[in-house]
Design a protein around this motif. Structure first.
Motif, PDB file in Angstrom:
ATOM      1  N   ARG A  20      -0.887   0.892  -4.275  1.00  0.00           N
ATOM      2  CA  ARG A  20      -0.920  -0.254  -3.498  1.00  0.00           C
ATOM      3  C   ARG A  20      -1.318  -0.228  -2.304  1.00  0.00           C
ATOM      4  O   ARG A  20      -2.091  -0.950  -1.719  1.00  0.00           O
ATOM      5  N   LEU A  55      -4.702  -2.460  -0.579  1.00  0.00           N
ATOM      6  CA  LEU A  55      -5.012  -3.067   0.707  1.00  0.00           C
ATOM      7  C   LEU A  55      -6.139  -2.135   1.144  1.00  0.00           C
ATOM      8  O   LEU A  55      -6.796  -2.895   1.903  1.00  0.00           O
ATOM      9  N   ARG A  71      -3.530  -4.866  11.585  1.00  0.00           N
ATOM     10  CA  ARG A  71      -1.943  -4.681  10.636  1.00  0.00           C
ATOM     11  C   ARG A  71      -2.270  -4.619   9.098  1.00  0.00           C
ATOM     12  O   ARG A  71      -1.554  -4.047   8.404  1.00  0.00           O
ATOM     13  N   VAL A  72      -3.280  -4.359   8.550  1.00  0.00           N
ATOM     14  CA  VAL A  72      -4.027  -4.521   6.904  1.00  0.00           C
ATOM     15  C   VAL A  72      -3.732  -2.490   6.974  1.00  0.00           C
ATOM     16  O   VAL A  72      -3.345  -1.744   5.818  1.00  0.00           O
ATOM     17  N   ARG A 121      -2.094  -0.853   8.979  1.00  0.00           N
ATOM     18  CA  ARG A 121      -0.864  -0.259   9.207  1.00  0.00           C
ATOM     19  C   ARG A 121       0.517  -0.352   8.066  1.00  0.00           C
ATOM     20  O   ARG A 121       1.100   0.340   7.635  1.00  0.00           O
ATOM     21  N   GLU A 122      -0.314  -1.761   7.242  1.00  0.00           N
ATOM     22  CA  GLU A 122       0.795  -1.932   6.138  1.00  0.00           C
ATOM     23  C   GLU A 122      -0.030  -0.719   5.012  1.00  0.00           C
ATOM     24  O   GLU A 122       0.582  -0.220   4.636  1.00  0.00           O
ATOM     25  N   ASP A 130       2.052   2.651   5.840  1.00  0.00           N
ATOM     26  CA  ASP A 130       3.763   2.519   5.601  1.00  0.00           C
ATOM     27  C   ASP A 130       4.474   2.778   4.219  1.00  0.00           C
ATOM     28  O   ASP A 130       4.826   3.305   3.919  1.00  0.00           O
ATOM     29  N   VAL A 131       2.980   1.962   3.047  1.00  0.00           N
ATOM     30  CA  VAL A 131       2.619   2.203   2.253  1.00  0.00           C
ATOM     31  C   VAL A 131       2.807   3.476   1.737  1.00  0.00           C
ATOM     32  O   VAL A 131       3.986   4.423   0.638  1.00  0.00           O
ATOM     33  N   GLU A 151       4.871  -9.814  15.759  1.00  0.00           N
ATOM     34  CA  GLU A 151       3.830  -8.724  15.188  1.00  0.00           C
ATOM     35  C   GLU A 151       3.076  -7.934  15.562  1.00  0.00           C
ATOM     36  O   GLU A 151       3.470  -6.546  15.959  1.00  0.00           O
ATOM     37  N   ASN A 198       9.935  -9.224   8.089  1.00  0.00           N
ATOM     38  CA  ASN A 198      10.662  -7.912   7.880  1.00  0.00           C
ATOM     39  C   ASN A 198      11.926  -8.703   6.602  1.00  0.00           C
ATOM     40  O   ASN A 198      13.291  -8.536   7.351  1.00  0.00           O
TER      41      ASN A 198
END
Length: 583
Positions: free
Chosen positions: A111, A115, A175-176, A178-179, A182-183, A465, A493
């Protein structure tokens, strides 16, 4: 050797609660010896019976019973486990095995790679959008043609790409990023960045997204200003007619600039023909900022002249109609006790043929509007385009000792602070969501500014956000049907972000007590200024492009130093995804 059966006296000594267990533990093939035919000697079968009898007697002991129960209980639990499928119950509690952890990490890493690819494509589209169309480099990445993918900004030419559009696209890539983090963290069972830092050291201390992105903007230190030193017996009579209160405040600000250029005291309009400015503005604050009397209310000047107010000369800036005054407004002026001593004549009558006002400069104003008359008027200045960058700079064009000159009354500021403390706290986003009359207004423009609710909600969600704020203050004239849908769609969320509006007056709530104590409750202009003041206090402000209400909030934020790098117009840099035809 023969053995006698148990005597009746022995059986009578066994309690009832011991008899049931005995019965269950007796082997099924055991038989009691018949008293009619006693055995004559020992045999193999007698040994078996003797052993069984011994087991029976041993089982009667409590300690032995516990041992047997301990052996049987696991068997019962195993039967229950397979019959009720308790493995599912425990599987959610027990930690995953090595195989499950490996699968989870593999899924997270795949994932993250996906991204990263999207981030690379986004950054390359942004790069290509800043290059001239004939630059000839950077159009492919690893053989993949990026041209069919729409750019995050509207134009491919550098001259057409605004700095805010570039920042917006870069924020999307943040933002990407940070995602992706998180993943990857989820694959290792780590819930947040602070836990990662504690486990692996300060090099994994990721900064807070909202605090790093949405920083306060610094006020410029090199303001271009002029001093306002009016003559005590020369006055400029303010006339503001265009639109509502926000338009009138812009008109007043331009009148102050003219008054400073012409060395005159500004007389505010009469409440009979304009708004009650003393209800919403801190008039005395204006004079304190300049350290002298520069502004007078109509009532003050009327008292000084004992009710005889006369405009000696009209020098009209606007040409069509002259001074932007029609016959009806001239009658209103006269009915308020003002006499007019000259005709309304435009300084630049040729401007009547222009579709848009012509840009003017100080050098154009001074020779045309200078006069030795005691009281002059120049008419409505809302549409006047005079030194616009100079006039609209943070803090304004005049030299003064305050953050901003035109600001809400002290009573409104205190009420706004109490509302923020009661409902919002220090970390909130403010949204001015203009809707009434805005559909037709926006759709006749080259780029429409009226967005469908789902698209607007998505834009608000991105700002929330970025800011890291838990709540949004909503200032709007929209119908309940629109705000209800907007509330349902603004989610982060999976949970709705509260959109807070000022509630109706409730005597049990004390945040608006000052307004009602001073008999200003329900005053539409007071409530509008209260909305502006709350928005000006927000961490981040999102306004409606083309609205002077929004522009006045931005002016306050610039003056108060509350402007943020994330302040923006709603869905700025984008067009509505659906635009109706014009009628």
């Amino acid at each position: 050797m023969s053995r006698d059966p148990p005597s009746p006296s022995h059986l009578s000594t066994t309690s009832d609660d011991e008899e049931d267990p005995h019965q269950t533990l007796i082997p099924q093939n055991e038989t009691k010896p018949s008293p009619l035919h006693p055995p004559t000697g020992p045999s193999v079968f007698e040994i078996g019976r003797t052993t069984a009898s011994r087991i029976t007697r041993s089982a009667a002991s409590p300690s032995k019973r516990c041992l047997i129960l301990a052996v049987c209980l696991p068997l019962v639990l195993v039967l229950l486990f397979f019959s009720l499928d308790l493995r599912r119950t425990f599987s959610s509690v027990l930690p995953a095995g090595p195989a499950a952890t490996s699968d989870r990490m593999r899924e997270a890493e795949l994932r993250a790679l996906f991204l990263l690819r999207n981030q690379q494509l986004g950054l390359m589209r942004l790069w290509n959008s800043t290059l001239p169309s004939d630059a000839g480099f950077g159009s492919k990445v690893n053989g993949s043609d990026l041209s069919p993918t729409p750019s995050p900004v509207r134009s491919s030419n550098l001259s057409d790409v605004s700095l805010r559009e570039i920042k917006s696209a870069l924020l999307e890539q943040l933002r990407v990023n940070r995602e992706i983090r998180d993943v990857l963290l989820s694959g290792h069972g780590i819930g947040n960045f602070s836990e990662l830092e504690n486990n692996f050291g300060p090099e994994f201390d990721f900064p807070n997204f909202g605090s790093e992105i949405c920083k306060k903007t610094e006020r410029p230190t090199d303001r271009r200003t002029i001093e306002w030193k009016p003559k005590k017996d020369r006055f400029l009579f303010a006339i503001c007619l265009s639109g509502q209160m926000s338009n009138h405040l812009i008109c007043l600000e331009k009148h102050m600039f003219f008054a400073a250029l012409l060395d005159r005291i500004l007389i505010l309009p009469s409440p009979k023909v304009d708004y009650e400015y003393s209800h919403v503005l801190d008039i005395e604050h204006i004079n304190k900022c300049f350290g002298r009397k520069v502004v007078m209310t109509f009532e003050e000047y009327e008292q000084e002249k004992k009710g005889k107010i006369h405009i000696n000369k009209f020098i009209c800036y606007m040409a069509s109609p002259p001074c932007y005054l029609d016959e009806e407004h001239v009658k209103k002026l006269k009915s308020s006790g003002v006499s007019i001593g000259s005709k309304l004549e435009a300084v630049w009558p040729e401007d009547a043929k222009l579709k848009e006002p012509k840009k003017r400069f100080v050098g154009d104003i001074m020779p045309k509007f200078s006069s030795n008359e005691e009281v002059i008027a120049v008419g409505d200045l809302f549409y006047a385009d005079v030194e616009e960058e100079w006039v609209m700079q943070p803090g304004g064009p005049l030299k003064h000792s305050c953050q901003t000159v035109i600001q809400p009354s002290r009573l409104i500021v205190l009420t706004a602070q109490r509302f923020v403390q009661t409902f919002l706290g220090g970390n909130f986003v403010a949204l001015h969501f203009r809707r009434h009359g805005f559909l037709k207004f926006c759709n006749v423009k080259k780029e429409s500014c009226f967005f469908p609710i789902p698209q607007a909600a998505d834009c608000v969600k991105r700002v929330v956000e970025e800011a890291g704020s838990p709540v949004v203050y909503l200032s709007t004239d929209a119908a309940d049907s629109e705000t209800t849908l907007l509330q349902k769609l603004v989610k982060l969320n999976g949970e709705e972000v509260p959109l807070v509006r000022r509630p109706e007056h409730n005597s049990a709530e004390k945040w608006d007590a000052l307004v009602y104590r001073n008999h200003l409750g329900g005053d539409a202009q007071v409530e509008a200024m209260l909305d502006k003041t709350i928005c000006a206090m927000a961490k981040v402000f999102v306004g409606s492009a083309g609205s002077t209400f929004t522009e006045d909030i931005l002016r306050l934020r610039r003056g108060w130093g509350s402007s943020s790098s994330c302040d923006q117009y709603l869905c700025q840099g984008h067009l509505p995804d659906f635009i109706a035809e014009t009628d």
